[in-house]
Write a protein that holds these residues in place. Sequence first.
Motif: not given
Length: 65
Positions: A27-52
């Motif tokens: 819904g927003s860029s916040i989720r992508v930002s959460e993957f990329e942040r250096t402090t407490n990043p959220i893990p990139v889901p496996r299927l998203v990582a495979l797609l990327m």
Amino acid sequence: MTGDEFKAIRKRLGYKQAELAALLGYGSSIRVSEFERTTNPIPVPRLVALLMMAMDETGWRPPSD
């Protein structure tokens, strides 16, 4: 996939955070930002990582609407 790897691929693909978030169905860029942040990043889901990785390796892009 680490947040740094995710960010590097996003930049190589030429997407801004909001553009990639929309492409991935977030819904927003916040989720992508959460993957990329250096402090407490959220893990990139496996299927998203495979797609990327597939988009990065093959150059495939989804068709524009």
